[in-house]
Enzyme design. Structure first.
Site, mmCIF file in Angstrom:
data_model
loop_
_atom_site.group_PDB
_atom_site.id
_atom_site.type_symbol
_atom_site.label_atom_id
_atom_site.label_comp_id
_atom_site.label_asym_id
_atom_site.label_seq_id
_atom_site.Cartn_x
_atom_site.Cartn_y
_atom_site.Cartn_z
ATOM 1 N N ASP A 48 0.879 -1.170 0.000
ATOM 2 C CA ASP A 48 0.000 0.000 0.000
ATOM 3 C C ASP A 48 0.914 1.216 0.000
ATOM 4 O O ASP A 48 1.506 1.566 1.025
ATOM 5 C CB ASP A 48 -0.885 -0.005 1.243
ATOM 6 C CG ASP A 48 -1.805 1.202 1.313
ATOM 7 O OD1 ASP A 48 -1.743 2.065 0.407
ATOM 8 O OD2 ASP A 48 -2.591 1.304 2.280
ATOM 9 N N TYR A 136 -7.493 15.547 -7.831
ATOM 10 C CA TYR A 136 -6.637 14.829 -8.782
ATOM 11 C C TYR A 136 -5.666 15.799 -9.465
ATOM 12 O O TYR A 136 -4.461 15.522 -9.564
ATOM 13 C CB TYR A 136 -7.505 14.134 -9.834
ATOM 14 C CG TYR A 136 -6.713 13.360 -10.863
ATOM 15 C CD1 TYR A 136 -6.123 12.139 -10.534
ATOM 16 C CD2 TYR A 136 -6.545 13.843 -12.162
ATOM 17 C CE1 TYR A 136 -5.385 11.425 -11.475
ATOM 18 C CE2 TYR A 136 -5.819 13.136 -13.099
ATOM 19 C CZ TYR A 136 -5.238 11.932 -12.759
ATOM 20 O OH TYR A 136 -4.495 11.234 -13.678
#
Length: 233
Positions: A48, A136
């Site tokens: 992760d 984003y």
């Protein structure tokens, strides 16, 4: 014998999309590739990248690398900024920005030892306005600044750091959004001067090219690969 025999690459997000195609092309060229991915894909090391402890543990299993490709990333939701939750902002930043820094930080000793190369995946969204996708866009703009900052700092160590900024790429994630009616392929294609989306093969090929000796004097560059999207129409 391939000139890349003995060369080792780590590709984050290597189980799908641009990352998966990059892994395929690297292996075809003779590289040994270690895939870091959150999925349980066969052959992938479960990492992760938003969790530094996870990244550090995976980095500790390596003897050395010549190339790091930060292809892992998430797009996040498409809600207007005023409606976007802080948790969603944090989620996108954690993967796209923090994850890129964490992998570079943890793998720095390996990269320094072999005078390696880092290729980060940014986006033209980091250069342009993106309604509903502020998290984003900001995360990818930050990846560009991260790229330039560490390129400057690590040049003395013989490490090159570059980034590519693609336009729309027809990844499985984009294809699912098209099929779900969330995105319109014709509209996206028309935004590019070349009137189409990029393929994962094209983007992966550019990533790998930037790691090669002909580009050994390039560092800190943000290479736009967008079919003319940022040229306007």
């Amino acid at each position: 014998m391939s000139t890349h025999d003995g060369k080792v690459a780590v590709v984050t997000g290597g189980a799908s999309g641009i990352g998966q195609e990059t892994v395929r092309q690297l292996r075809q060229a003779g590289w040994t590739v270690v895939v870091w991915d959150r999925s349980d894909a066969e052959g992938a090391v479960p990492v992760d990248i938003a969790d530094y402890a996870s990244v550090e543990a995976a980095a500790g299993q390596l003897d050395g690398i010549d190339l790091l490709v930060n292809a892992a990333g998430i797009a996040g939701d498409r809600q207007p900024s005023a409606s976007k939750s802080p948790a969603e902002w944090d989620r996108v930043m954690a993967v796209n920005l923090n994850g890129s820094f964490y992998t570079m930080h943890a793998l720095y000793p390996h990269l320094k030892a072999r005078k390696g190369v880092v290729v980060n995946i940014a986006s033209i969204a980091g250069m342009m306005m993106a309604k509903g996708r502020v998290h984003y866009a900001v995360s990818k703009a930050a990846v560009m600044t991260l790229t330039r900052s560490l390129a400057n700092e690590w040049a003395a160590d013989g490490i090159r750091v570059v980034a590519i900024a693609p336009g729309y790429v027809k990844t499985p994630m984009i294809q699912r959004s098209i099929e779900a009616g969330e995105l319109d392929e014709a509209t996206m294609a028309a935004a590019h001067a070349m009137n189409r989306l990029a393929t994962t093969e094209e983007i992966a090929g550019a990533i790998i090219a930037l790691a090669q000796p002909p580009f050994q004097f390039m560092t800190g560059a943000i290479v736009t690969i967008d079919g003319g999207y940022t040229l306007g129409k």
